[in-house]
Design an enzyme around this catalytic site. Structure first.
Site, PDB file in Angstrom:
ATOM      1  N   ARG A  71       3.853   5.921  -6.259  1.00  0.00           N
ATOM      2  CA  ARG A  71       3.002   4.761  -6.559  1.00  0.00           C
ATOM      3  C   ARG A  71       3.491   4.038  -7.807  1.00  0.00           C
ATOM      4  O   ARG A  71       3.469   2.809  -7.872  1.00  0.00           O
ATOM      5  CB  ARG A  71       1.556   5.234  -6.748  1.00  0.00           C
ATOM      6  CG  ARG A  71       0.537   4.111  -6.889  1.00  0.00           C
ATOM      7  CD  ARG A  71      -0.864   4.642  -6.701  1.00  0.00           C
ATOM      8  NE  ARG A  71      -1.838   3.590  -6.963  1.00  0.00           N
ATOM      9  CZ  ARG A  71      -2.730   3.611  -7.954  1.00  0.00           C
ATOM     10  NH1 ARG A  71      -2.762   4.658  -8.777  1.00  0.00           N
ATOM     11  NH2 ARG A  71      -3.582   2.630  -8.133  1.00  0.00           N
ATOM     12  N   HIS A  75       4.360   0.068  -8.037  1.00  0.00           N
ATOM     13  CA  HIS A  75       3.682  -0.819  -8.987  1.00  0.00           C
ATOM     14  C   HIS A  75       4.658  -1.419  -9.993  1.00  0.00           C
ATOM     15  O   HIS A  75       4.419  -2.510 -10.513  1.00  0.00           O
ATOM     16  CB  HIS A  75       2.568  -0.059  -9.709  1.00  0.00           C
ATOM     17  CG  HIS A  75       1.326   0.104  -8.886  1.00  0.00           C
ATOM     18  ND1 HIS A  75       0.065  -0.220  -9.339  1.00  0.00           N
ATOM     19  CD2 HIS A  75       1.157   0.539  -7.612  1.00  0.00           C
ATOM     20  CE1 HIS A  75      -0.821   0.016  -8.395  1.00  0.00           C
ATOM     21  NE2 HIS A  75      -0.180   0.486  -7.334  1.00  0.00           N
ATOM     22  N   ASP A  76       5.744  -0.718 -10.263  1.00  0.00           N
ATOM     23  CA  ASP A  76       6.774  -1.271 -11.136  1.00  0.00           C
ATOM     24  C   ASP A  76       7.498  -2.419 -10.438  1.00  0.00           C
ATOM     25  O   ASP A  76       7.628  -3.511 -10.990  1.00  0.00           O
ATOM     26  CB  ASP A  76       7.771  -0.180 -11.531  1.00  0.00           C
ATOM     27  CG  ASP A  76       8.823  -0.673 -12.506  1.00  0.00           C
ATOM     28  OD1 ASP A  76       8.504  -1.521 -13.373  1.00  0.00           O
ATOM     29  OD2 ASP A  76       9.978  -0.229 -12.415  1.00  0.00           O
ATOM     30  N   VAL A  79       5.786  -5.965  -9.776  1.00  0.00           N
ATOM     31  CA  VAL A  79       5.481  -6.810 -10.936  1.00  0.00           C
ATOM     32  C   VAL A  79       6.752  -6.961 -11.777  1.00  0.00           C
ATOM     33  O   VAL A  79       7.245  -5.979 -12.335  1.00  0.00           O
ATOM     34  CB  VAL A  79       4.354  -6.203 -11.790  1.00  0.00           C
ATOM     35  CG1 VAL A  79       4.046  -7.105 -12.983  1.00  0.00           C
ATOM     36  CG2 VAL A  79       3.101  -5.993 -10.946  1.00  0.00           C
ATOM     37  N   ASN A 103      -3.890  -0.470 -12.563  1.00  0.00           N
ATOM     38  CA  ASN A 103      -2.909   0.547 -12.954  1.00  0.00           C
ATOM     39  C   ASN A 103      -3.491   1.697 -13.770  1.00  0.00           C
ATOM     40  O   ASN A 103      -2.773   2.628 -14.120  1.00  0.00           O
ATOM     41  CB  ASN A 103      -1.780  -0.102 -13.760  1.00  0.00           C
ATOM     42  CG  ASN A 103      -0.831  -0.906 -12.893  1.00  0.00           C
ATOM     43  OD1 ASN A 103      -0.674  -0.630 -11.707  1.00  0.00           O
ATOM     44  ND2 ASN A 103      -0.199  -1.913 -13.478  1.00  0.00           N
ATOM     45  N   HIS A 200       1.018   6.062   1.743  1.00  0.00           N
ATOM     46  CA  HIS A 200      -0.343   6.574   1.557  1.00  0.00           C
ATOM     47  C   HIS A 200      -0.559   7.890   2.308  1.00  0.00           C
ATOM     48  O   HIS A 200      -1.662   8.430   2.289  1.00  0.00           O
ATOM     49  CB  HIS A 200      -1.378   5.536   2.015  1.00  0.00           C
ATOM     50  CG  HIS A 200      -1.656   4.494   0.981  1.00  0.00           C
ATOM     51  ND1 HIS A 200      -2.486   3.414   1.189  1.00  0.00           N
ATOM     52  CD2 HIS A 200      -1.192   4.360  -0.288  1.00  0.00           C
ATOM     53  CE1 HIS A 200      -2.527   2.663   0.103  1.00  0.00           C
ATOM     54  NE2 HIS A 200      -1.748   3.222  -0.813  1.00  0.00           N
ATOM     55  N   THR A 201       0.470   8.375   2.966  1.00  0.00           N
ATOM     56  CA  THR A 201       0.384   9.734   3.511  1.00  0.00           C
ATOM     57  C   THR A 201       0.313  10.752   2.380  1.00  0.00           C
ATOM     58  O   THR A 201      -0.069  11.905   2.596  1.00  0.00           O
ATOM     59  CB  THR A 201       1.583  10.035   4.427  1.00  0.00           C
ATOM     60  OG1 THR A 201       1.375  11.298   5.057  1.00  0.00           O
ATOM     61  CG2 THR A 201       2.888  10.073   3.654  1.00  0.00           C
ATOM     62  N   ASP A 244      -5.104  11.292   3.942  1.00  0.00           N
ATOM     63  CA  ASP A 244      -5.079  11.994   5.222  1.00  0.00           C
ATOM     64  C   ASP A 244      -5.232  13.492   4.975  1.00  0.00           C
ATOM     65  O   ASP A 244      -5.440  13.919   3.839  1.00  0.00           O
ATOM     66  CB  ASP A 244      -3.821  11.656   6.044  1.00  0.00           C
ATOM     67  CG  ASP A 244      -2.525  12.184   5.444  1.00  0.00           C
ATOM     68  OD1 ASP A 244      -2.550  13.197   4.706  1.00  0.00           O
ATOM     69  OD2 ASP A 244      -1.460  11.587   5.714  1.00  0.00           O
ATOM     70  N   THR A 246      -3.199  15.909   4.989  1.00  0.00           N
ATOM     71  CA  THR A 246      -2.102  16.619   4.313  1.00  0.00           C
ATOM     72  C   THR A 246      -1.648  15.803   3.109  1.00  0.00           C
ATOM     73  O   THR A 246      -0.566  15.230   3.107  1.00  0.00           O
ATOM     74  CB  THR A 246      -0.919  16.842   5.274  1.00  0.00           C
ATOM     75  OG1 THR A 246      -0.512  15.565   5.812  1.00  0.00           O
ATOM     76  CG2 THR A 246      -1.319  17.749   6.423  1.00  0.00           C
ATOM     77  N   ASP A 251       4.302  12.909   5.816  1.00  0.00           N
ATOM     78  CA  ASP A 251       4.379  12.962   7.272  1.00  0.00           C
ATOM     79  C   ASP A 251       3.774  11.684   7.848  1.00  0.00           C
ATOM     80  O   ASP A 251       3.551  10.720   7.109  1.00  0.00           O
ATOM     81  CB  ASP A 251       3.663  14.210   7.802  1.00  0.00           C
ATOM     82  CG  ASP A 251       2.250  14.357   7.243  1.00  0.00           C
ATOM     83  OD1 ASP A 251       1.580  13.317   7.018  1.00  0.00           O
ATOM     84  OD2 ASP A 251       1.802  15.499   7.023  1.00  0.00           O
TER      85      ASP A 251
END
Length: 323
Positions: A71, A75-76, A79, A103, A200-201, A244, A246, A251
């Site tokens: 993440r 985010h780096d 921007v 952030n 986002h897994t 999720d 896991t 995955d």
């Protein structure tokens, strides 16, 4: 005739060797202008292993940092480009990116600091903080059983980090059109946007980023999962819900959750409810290998967004402040 055959075979072998050499050379040149896979091979040959070992040690102590490092890279790059600007601390004269509302939940800065300190001991002034962030995200994905991929190096660190620039980050309330637009401005297709969303897994979302779905009775939210989210939020805005089942394993479970109407964020679930992206979600849910391939391609591309090179940047001695 035999002599001619030998000559033909020899020529074919030489041609194959030249093609292989060209492919290898292209691999090392790969990137934006000065970015190269072998950028540190002479100036700091142990750079990659130092970062990888640092990341692995940190994740053994706290596996949830894998999501945080991925993440942070995102985010780096979104921007001011991939320039390590997310690492800069605020001062009395400037509120930096890391202190914007979007952030405040970022973590893992100490992992970058640790790697940087070791690299400064080994080869001072050589390895940029921006490259460390990119390498750390790659290594975190591999540690979490995700795809193996390499990235070109040679990014310089930016000298600007301002809270107002974080308005360019995608919001968890974005619909698909807004997501496609936000990613499109940085050169990504709708398919690449969905692939990158698959990050986002890993990790969790805080209640504050999805509680509005509960009060508005979201029709695209499974009723039983809505109860799960409500229970999470009963502990307050900072309570965390895994994306999720896991959360520390890379995955394709995230995409399967979207099909079950169990996406945590509104910006997650709309990827399935929107016809334009639904088939992409279905494809990744059915074929993890395809998701891995598209994700690694998109991550390499993201790592080249608006990079600073030459005199446009610097190599910070301390990742938290400009030289």
């Amino acid at each position: 005739m035999v002599l001619n055959l030998v000559k033909m075979i020899t020529m074919a072998n030489l041609l194959s060797m030249f093609i292989l050499m060209e492919v290898v050379a292209d691999g090392f040149r790969f990137g934006v202008d000065g970015l190269r896979m072998d950028y540190y091979i002479m100036s700091c040959p142990f750079a990659e292993s130092i970062v990888k070992n640092t990341v692995n040690r940190a994740l053994q102590d706290d596996p949830t940092l894998a999501a945080a490092l991925v993440r942070m890279h995102f985010h780096d790059c979104f921007v001011e480009g991939c320039d390590g600007s997310i690492l800069i601390d605020s001062t009395k004269d400037n509120t930096a990116e890391k202190d914007s509302p979007g952030n405040l939940s970022l973590r893992g800065y100490e992992v970058i600091d640790d790697a940087k300190e070791q690299l400064e001991d080994q080869c001072p002034g050589i390895v940029s903080c921006a490259d460390i962030v990119a390498m750390a995200a790659r290594d975190a994905i591999f540690w979490s059983e995700g795809p193996v991929y390499d990235i070109p190096k040679g990014r310089k660190d930016g000298r600007r980090s301002k809270i107002e620039d974080t308005i360019n980050l995608p919001f968890p309330t974005f619909n698909t059109s807004e997501l496609i637009s936000a990613f499109g401005k940085r050169g990504f297709s709708a398919q690449e946007m969905v692939a990158l969303s698959g990050a986002h897994t890993l990790g969790v979302a805080r209640c504050s980023s999805f509680k509005n779905r509960l009060s508005n009775a979201d029709a695209n939210l499974d009723s039983n999962f809505a109860k799960t989210l409500s229970k999470t939020c009963s502990a307050g805005d900072n309570a965390e819900q895994p994306f999720d089942a896991t959360q520390n394993t890379f995955d394709n479970f995230y995409f399967n959750a979207l099909i079950r109407k169990s996406g945590v964020l509104f910006s997650d679930q709309v990827l399935y409810t929107t016809p334009r992206t639904r088939n992409i979600v279905n494809g990744y849910a059915m074929n993890q290998a395809m998701f891995f391939f598209d994700f690694q391609q998109a991550m390499v591309k993201m790592g080249k967004v608006d990079v600073k090179e030459g005199s446009n940047g610097e190599v910070r001695q301390n990742c938290r402040k400009i030289n």
